[in-house]
Design an enzyme around this catalytic site. Structure first.
Site, PDB file in Angstrom:
ATOM      1  N   CYS A 120      42.089  24.293  34.341  1.00  0.00           N
ATOM      2  CA  CYS A 120      40.814  23.728  34.728  1.00  0.00           C
ATOM      3  C   CYS A 120      39.658  23.560  34.072  1.00  0.00           C
ATOM      4  CB  CYS A 120      40.443  24.841  35.782  1.00  0.00           C
ATOM      5  SG  CYS A 120      38.808  24.741  36.784  1.00  0.00           S
ATOM      6  N   ARG A 125      41.154  30.186  35.191  1.00  0.00           N
ATOM      7  CA  ARG A 125      41.125  30.476  36.592  1.00  0.00           C
ATOM      8  C   ARG A 125      42.605  30.932  37.128  1.00  0.00           C
ATOM      9  NH1 ARG A 125      37.389  26.345  39.453  1.00  0.00           N
ATOM     10  NH2 ARG A 125      37.160  27.850  41.094  1.00  0.00           N
ATOM     11  N   ASP A 308      27.495  28.987  39.425  1.00  0.00           N
ATOM     12  CA  ASP A 308      27.285  27.551  39.999  1.00  0.00           C
ATOM     13  C   ASP A 308      25.912  26.821  39.811  1.00  0.00           C
ATOM     14  OD1 ASP A 308      29.937  27.413  40.660  1.00  0.00           O
ATOM     15  OD2 ASP A 308      29.529  27.743  42.801  1.00  0.00           O
TER      16      ASP A 308
HETATM   17  N1  EPU Z   1      39.989  35.587  38.545  1.00  0.00           N
HETATM   18  C1  EPU Z   1      41.231  36.123  38.030  1.00  0.00           C
HETATM   19  N2  EPU Z   1      42.261  36.261  38.937  1.00  0.00           N
HETATM   20  C2  EPU Z   1      42.206  35.802  40.105  1.00  0.00           C
HETATM   21  C3  EPU Z   1      41.209  35.207  40.750  1.00  0.00           C
HETATM   22  C4  EPU Z   1      39.991  35.068  39.765  1.00  0.00           C
HETATM   23  O1  EPU Z   1      41.225  36.650  36.874  1.00  0.00           O
HETATM   24  O2  EPU Z   1      43.365  35.987  40.858  1.00  0.00           O
HETATM   25  C5  EPU Z   1      38.664  35.347  37.627  1.00  0.00           C
HETATM   26  C6  EPU Z   1      38.559  34.014  37.332  1.00  0.00           C
HETATM   27  O3  EPU Z   1      39.406  33.480  36.431  1.00  0.00           O
HETATM   28  C7  EPU Z   1      37.087  33.984  37.032  1.00  0.00           C
HETATM   29  C8  EPU Z   1      36.526  35.231  37.753  1.00  0.00           C
HETATM   30  O4  EPU Z   1      37.782  35.999  38.337  1.00  0.00           O
HETATM   31  O5  EPU Z   1      36.848  34.398  35.566  1.00  0.00           O
HETATM   32  C9  EPU Z   1      36.070  34.901  39.052  1.00  0.00           C
HETATM   33  O6  EPU Z   1      36.591  33.791  39.889  1.00  0.00           O
HETATM   34  P1  EPU Z   1      36.673  33.403  41.453  1.00  0.00           P
HETATM   35  O7  EPU Z   1      37.992  33.938  41.979  1.00  0.00           O
HETATM   36  O8  EPU Z   1      35.494  34.332  42.011  1.00  0.00           O
HETATM   37  O9  EPU Z   1      36.442  32.053  41.567  1.00  0.00           O
HETATM   38  P2  EPU Z   1      36.840  31.057  42.773  1.00  0.00           P
HETATM   39  O10 EPU Z   1      37.092  32.058  44.001  1.00  0.00           O
HETATM   40  O11 EPU Z   1      37.946  30.426  42.108  1.00  0.00           O
HETATM   41  C10 EPU Z   1      34.619  30.377  43.704  1.00  0.00           C
HETATM   42  C11 EPU Z   1      33.930  29.287  44.005  1.00  0.00           C
HETATM   43  C12 EPU Z   1      33.478  28.528  42.483  1.00  0.00           C
HETATM   44  C13 EPU Z   1      32.689  29.554  42.022  1.00  0.00           C
HETATM   45  C14 EPU Z   1      33.197  30.946  41.758  1.00  0.00           C
HETATM   46  C15 EPU Z   1      32.118  31.810  41.348  1.00  0.00           C
HETATM   47  C16 EPU Z   1      34.755  28.273  46.003  1.00  0.00           C
HETATM   48  C17 EPU Z   1      35.700  27.380  46.780  1.00  0.00           C
HETATM   49  N3  EPU Z   1      34.583  28.035  44.702  1.00  0.00           N
HETATM   50  O12 EPU Z   1      35.698  30.136  42.928  1.00  0.00           O
HETATM   51  O13 EPU Z   1      32.996  27.490  43.078  1.00  0.00           O
HETATM   52  O14 EPU Z   1      32.200  29.007  40.700  1.00  0.00           O
HETATM   53  O15 EPU Z   1      33.662  31.217  43.202  1.00  0.00           O
HETATM   54  O16 EPU Z   1      31.165  32.029  41.945  1.00  0.00           O
HETATM   55  O17 EPU Z   1      34.187  29.051  46.652  1.00  0.00           O
HETATM   56  C18 EPU Z   1      31.934  25.168  42.669  1.00  0.00           C
HETATM   57  O18 EPU Z   1      31.648  25.223  43.750  1.00  0.00           O
HETATM   58  O19 EPU Z   1      31.588  24.310  41.674  1.00  0.00           O
HETATM   59  C19 EPU Z   1      32.820  26.405  41.941  1.00  0.00           C
HETATM   60  C20 EPU Z   1      33.530  26.214  41.094  1.00  0.00           C
END
Ligand code: EPU
Length: 433
Positions: A120, A125, A308
């Site tokens: 990504c 991610r 974000d």
């Molecule tokens: N992570 C892991 N393992 C996992 C999941 C996450 O290591 O299984 C890590 C990620 O690599 C990252 C951190 O944990 O370093 C946080 O990631 P998170 O899972 O919270 O991100 P996400 O759920 O994939 C959502 C938003 C993003 C926003 C992030 C952080 C949605 C659909 N997406 O992503 O939004 O940046 O939380 O707040 O809710 C955007 O809207 O532009 C966007 C990217």
């Protein structure tokens, strides 16, 4: 591929309205999988990620009506006859949030096959925490040919402690736990308003969830969920983007239809930079009538400063006097916009997870390229104060998450227009008289 043409120099004046939150709408649509009755969602933003989710659900056999009108942006989703519990690579590769269907599918159908998202633009991610959590709830998980396959007769409640805070991971497992047998206790959960909004929706569907919006969430599993109607919360990141645009352009902008209490970290920071911020129940007015001061920012999970908003804040920092150090703590590769801002005249040095921005620098128009959703927003903001006409390529990134951004900005004084791909002259057929 569409481009934006932006002529800088106009302060933004007037009122701009915020749409519903993309990142609340996406899990809400996935939650409809949990019941065989219709779920009606209002405040759905007209953006491409929503259309991708419609396609994702339709490919599983769901009936999805999606309508955009003046009064309502609404979708009605009915997952009575789900035929194929699968999220294909074709869809997951364009939108990582597709993995939000994993938990609901196993919970409702006992089986899910979801493509692994892969790389990504903003970092690795992985989704390992979603997988580990589902295993804690009794799912059997295998991985083959780039797909995760999860099966369970019925999930059973369990204890999940997230090793790292994850927004969609919390949402995915919260949805799964609603139909599990017994109690699930999840710790170190994401506290984002979008998680609390999802829990509100699930409780309206008959789930028994307590503590969403805090680090510990308790879920008493139920046998089944039912249909309901729900309005998603306003988009705090869209609101934040407009607020920064008002501040950056020396404007006086009323950002209406938002939830100011979801924006506290950003509004405090803007206050520190010298901008006047006035809050009411559902609007924020930003008045920039003096020079901006440099301020450091560290991105953190909610309620900290959102990752974000980091790119948009960097555009602002180029116009502030002094040195701003911006530390990105959530994603390891989320500075792609910095190079493009430098091409417009900004002074930015990247040192690992820190960006050192020295201002104020005059920006000048250039041809630039959007690399992800929020990076694109940052380039639009920079272009609004650059001298001359900036051309921003690959605006499909911005269309993923901002509803008609060019129209909204034009209505408050920005000079911005969209152009389609210009075909070479020889491709145009000759017209005979
Ligand atoms: N992570 C892991 N393992 C996992 C999941 C996450 O290591 O299984 C890590 C990620 O690599 C990252 C951190 O944990 O370093 C946080 O990631 P998170 O899972 O919270 O991100 P996400 O759920 O994939 C959502 C938003 C993003 C926003 C992030 C952080 C949605 C659909 N997406 O992503 O939004 O940046 O939380 O707040 O809710 C955007 O809207 O532009 C966007 C990217």
């Amino acid at each position: 591929m569409d481009k934006f043409v932006v002529r800088g120099g106009n302060p933004l004046l007037g009122t701009i309205r915020v749409s519903g939150a993309k990142n609340a709408a996406l899990p809400a649509m996935a939650a409809a999988i949990l019941t065989d009755e219709p779920v009606i969602l209002e405040g759905i933003p007209q953006v491409r990620d929503i259309e991708t989710t419609r396609q994702l659900l339709a490919a599983m056999g769901a009936e999805v009506e999606l309508g955009y009108g003046r009064a309502h942006h609404r979708t009605t989703i009915c997952c009575r006859d789900l035929t194929s519990p699968e999220a294909s690579y074709e869809l997951v590769k364009t939108m990582r949030a597709s993995t939000l269907v994993l938990g609901p599918l196993v919970a409702r159908m006992g089986r899910a096959r979801v493509s692994l998202p892969g790389g990504c633009a903003i970092g690795a991610r992985p989704i390992d925490l979603h997988i580990k959590g589902l295993e804690r709830l009794g799912a059997k998980i295998t991985q083959e040919h780039g797909y995760i396959e999860a099966t369970a007769d019925r999930l059973r409640g369990g204890q999940i402690v997230f090793e790292k805070i994850t927004v969609t991971g919390t949402e995915d497992l919260l949805m799964a736990a609603t139909l599990a047998d017994g109690e699930t206790i999840m710790q170190n959960c994401a506290r984002e308003p979008e998680v609390a909004d999802l829990a509100d929706l699930l409780n309206k569907m008959g789930a028994k969830i307590e503590g969403a919006g805090t680090p510990t969430i308790r879920v008493q599993g139920v046998e089944q969920l039912h249909g309901t109607k729900h309005r998603v919360i306003p988009d705090r990141i869209e609101a934040g983007t407009f607020i920064v645009a008002g501040a950056l352009t020396g404007g006086d902008l009323n950002v209406s239809g938002c939830e100011p209490k979801h924006l506290t970290a950003l509004l405090q920071k803007l206050g520190d930079t010298g901008v006047t911020v006035l809050q009411s129940t559902d609007a924020v007015r930003v008045i920039a009538n003096g020079p901006l001061r440099a301020c450091d920012v560290i991105t953190e999970e909610y309620p900290g400063f959102p990752t974000d908003m980091q790119a948009q804040y960097m555009a602002l920092a180029t116009q502030a006097s002094g040195t701003s150090v911006i530390t990105e703590n959530i994603f390891e590769n989320r500075f792609m916009h910095a190079q493009e801002l430098v091409r417009m005249g900004a002074n930015i040095k990247i040192e690992g997870s820190r960006a050192v921005v020295r201002g104020k620098t005059e920006l000048s128009a250039a041809a630039v390229q959007a690399s992800d959703l929020r990076a694109s927003a940052s380039l639009v903001l920079a272009a609004l104060v650059a001298e001359g006409e900036t051309i921003i390529d690959r605006v499909y990134h911005i269309d993923r998450g901002y509803e008609h951004i060019e129209e909204k900005l034009r209505n408050v004084g920005a000079q911005i227009r969209r152009i389609g791909e210009i075909l070479p002259k020889r491709a145009v057929p000759a017209v005979r008289a």
